[in-house]
Design a protein around this motif. Sequence first.
Motif, PDB file in Angstrom:
ATOM      1  N   PHE A 167       0.827  -1.194   0.000  1.00 57.66           N
ATOM      2  CA  PHE A 167       0.000   0.000   0.000  1.00 57.66           C
ATOM      3  C   PHE A 167       0.865   1.249   0.000  1.00 57.66           C
ATOM      4  N   PRO A 168       0.412   2.293  -0.680  1.00 54.35           N
ATOM      5  CA  PRO A 168       1.148   3.561  -0.609  1.00 54.35           C
ATOM      6  C   PRO A 168       0.943   4.203   0.760  1.00 54.35           C
ATOM      7  N   PRO A 169       1.813   5.144   1.105  1.00 55.51           N
ATOM      8  CA  PRO A 169       1.643   5.841   2.387  1.00 55.51           C
ATOM      9  C   PRO A 169       0.398   6.710   2.362  1.00 55.51           C
ATOM     10  N   ARG A 170      -0.033   7.096   3.532  1.00 54.76           N
ATOM     11  CA  ARG A 170      -1.129   8.054   3.662  1.00 54.76           C
ATOM     12  C   ARG A 170      -0.521   9.420   3.943  1.00 54.76           C
ATOM     13  N   PHE A 171      -1.344  10.432   3.907  1.00 54.95           N
ATOM     14  CA  PHE A 171      -0.914  11.808   4.134  1.00 54.95           C
ATOM     15  C   PHE A 171      -0.219  11.945   5.488  1.00 54.95           C
ATOM     16  N   THR A 172      -0.662  11.168   6.477  1.00 53.51           N
ATOM     17  CA  THR A 172      -0.102  11.254   7.835  1.00 53.51           C
ATOM     18  C   THR A 172       1.011  10.241   8.090  1.00 53.51           C
ATOM     19  N   SER A 173       1.350   9.422   7.089  1.00 54.41           N
ATOM     20  CA  SER A 173       2.394   8.404   7.264  1.00 54.41           C
ATOM     21  C   SER A 173       3.778   9.034   7.318  1.00 54.41           C
ATOM     22  N   THR A 174       4.656   8.375   8.048  1.00 52.96           N
ATOM     23  CA  THR A 174       6.069   8.729   8.047  1.00 52.96           C
ATOM     24  C   THR A 174       6.758   7.806   7.049  1.00 52.96           C
ATOM     25  N   VAL A 175       7.586   8.405   6.203  1.00 53.61           N
ATOM     26  CA  VAL A 175       8.283   7.641   5.171  1.00 53.61           C
ATOM     27  C   VAL A 175       9.775   7.924   5.235  1.00 53.61           C
ATOM     28  N   LEU A 230       4.264  10.799  -3.683  1.00 58.69           N
ATOM     29  CA  LEU A 230       4.436   9.801  -2.624  1.00 58.69           C
ATOM     30  C   LEU A 230       3.154   9.028  -2.351  1.00 58.69           C
ATOM     31  N   LEU A 231       2.020   9.703  -2.420  1.00 60.84           N
ATOM     32  CA  LEU A 231       0.750   9.057  -2.111  1.00 60.84           C
ATOM     33  C   LEU A 231       0.351   8.016  -3.155  1.00 60.84           C
ATOM     34  N   LEU A 232       1.071   7.968  -4.266  1.00 56.84           N
ATOM     35  CA  LEU A 232       0.792   6.999  -5.332  1.00 56.84           C
ATOM     36  C   LEU A 232       1.781   5.840  -5.345  1.00 56.84           C
ATOM     37  N   MET A 233       2.760   5.860  -4.430  1.00 57.83           N
ATOM     38  CA  MET A 233       3.882   4.930  -4.501  1.00 57.83           C
ATOM     39  C   MET A 233       3.935   3.966  -3.312  1.00 57.83           C
ATOM     40  N   PRO A 234       3.736   2.668  -3.551  1.00 52.74           N
ATOM     41  CA  PRO A 234       3.952   1.707  -2.466  1.00 52.74           C
ATOM     42  C   PRO A 234       5.433   1.669  -2.058  1.00 52.74           C
ATOM     43  N   GLU A 235       5.686   1.197  -0.854  1.00 58.55           N
ATOM     44  CA  GLU A 235       7.048   1.046  -0.340  1.00 58.55           C
ATOM     45  C   GLU A 235       7.923   0.304  -1.344  1.00 58.55           C
ATOM     46  N   ARG A 236       9.153   0.760  -1.531  1.00 57.74           N
ATOM     47  CA  ARG A 236      10.181   0.214  -2.433  1.00 57.74           C
ATOM     48  C   ARG A 236       9.936   0.572  -3.905  1.00 57.74           C
ATOM     49  N   THR A 237       8.922   1.362  -4.187  1.00 59.13           N
ATOM     50  CA  THR A 237       8.673   1.804  -5.556  1.00 59.13           C
ATOM     51  C   THR A 237       9.677   2.888  -5.923  1.00 59.13           C
ATOM     52  N   GLU A 274      10.966   3.032   3.034  1.00 60.51           N
ATOM     53  CA  GLU A 274      10.146   2.488   4.117  1.00 60.51           C
ATOM     54  C   GLU A 274       8.930   3.371   4.352  1.00 60.51           C
ATOM     55  N   VAL A 275       7.803   2.728   4.593  1.00 60.89           N
ATOM     56  CA  VAL A 275       6.609   3.413   5.082  1.00 60.89           C
ATOM     57  C   VAL A 275       6.405   2.890   6.494  1.00 60.89           C
ATOM     58  N   VAL A 276       6.517   3.768   7.463  1.00 57.73           N
ATOM     59  CA  VAL A 276       6.378   3.362   8.857  1.00 57.73           C
ATOM     60  C   VAL A 276       4.900   3.156   9.149  1.00 57.73           C
ATOM     61  N   LYS A 277       4.570   1.954   9.586  1.00 54.91           N
ATOM     62  CA  LYS A 277       3.176   1.627   9.902  1.00 54.91           C
ATOM     63  C   LYS A 277       3.036   1.512  11.414  1.00 54.91           C
ATOM     64  N   THR A 278       1.973   2.085  11.926  1.00 61.05           N
ATOM     65  CA  THR A 278       1.706   1.976  13.358  1.00 61.05           C
ATOM     66  C   THR A 278       1.147   0.585  13.648  1.00 61.05           C
ATOM     67  N   ALA A 279       1.208   0.190  14.899  1.00 60.27           N
ATOM     68  CA  ALA A 279       0.657  -1.108  15.310  1.00 60.27           C
ATOM     69  C   ALA A 279      -0.829  -1.171  14.982  1.00 60.27           C
ATOM     70  N   THR A 280      -1.529  -0.073  15.148  1.00 58.53           N
ATOM     71  CA  THR A 280      -2.961  -0.019  14.847  1.00 58.53           C
ATOM     72  C   THR A 280      -3.212  -0.236  13.357  1.00 58.53           C
ATOM     73  N   GLU A 281      -2.387   0.390  12.506  1.00 57.39           N
ATOM     74  CA  GLU A 281      -2.542   0.217  11.059  1.00 57.39           C
ATOM     75  C   GLU A 281      -2.286  -1.231  10.645  1.00 57.39           C
ATOM     76  N   ILE A 282      -1.274  -1.853  11.212  1.00 55.17           N
ATOM     77  CA  ILE A 282      -0.941  -3.240  10.890  1.00 55.17           C
ATOM     78  C   ILE A 282      -2.073  -4.170  11.310  1.00 55.17           C
ATOM     79  N   GLN A 283      -2.587  -3.940  12.504  1.00 53.36           N
ATOM     80  CA  GLN A 283      -3.692  -4.750  13.025  1.00 53.36           C
ATOM     81  C   GLN A 283      -4.937  -4.579  12.162  1.00 53.36           C
TER      82      GLN A 283
END
Length: 188
Positions: free
Chosen positions: A61-69, A103-110, A144-153
Amino acid sequence: VISSLVFSSCLKPDADPIFACEEQWKKDTTAIGSFLRTNSINSRIDASGVRFVIDSLAEGFPPRFTSTVKIKYVGRFIGGNIFDQGTISGQVSNFITGFQVGLLLMPERTKARIYIPSGLAYGAGGTGSIPPNSNIMFELQILEVVKTATEIQRLASDTVSIDQYLASKTIDAIKDKSGLRYVITQLG
């Protein structure tokens, strides 16, 4: 609202803000389009005027506006000269608008190239070694797109729910690289 977001960085105190920004945007997008055509670069265009070329599409998945990359980048003026390069981490919302669009169109490692009109970059004021009204291009790779534990769950839970629903309805869906499931109802 869209005009104010798109053209917010090209304001000059002595000009009619909307007219000046729209005129600059037209010049910028025309110049970028001409450069891409002249160099036989096929790109996709966003409604904002940002053009992008995906060089290597990764899964996820691409990052969201609030994601840390964490991203690796090379910033160039349209035509080639490098003005900056390196690796940086930050929240997507803290980058220049044109960068955010890409960035919002690019999955991690793209890996991709993003061509940005000046109003969505550093605008009429420029910054540092970047002159006012400069159209720029970034070669980007999202490391890297940093995912929170809540997002992963939530993703795990949503994926299970979607797969269970599709199975219960005997829907033979296609799963793409991002994890999106879809059914082609009519080939075109």
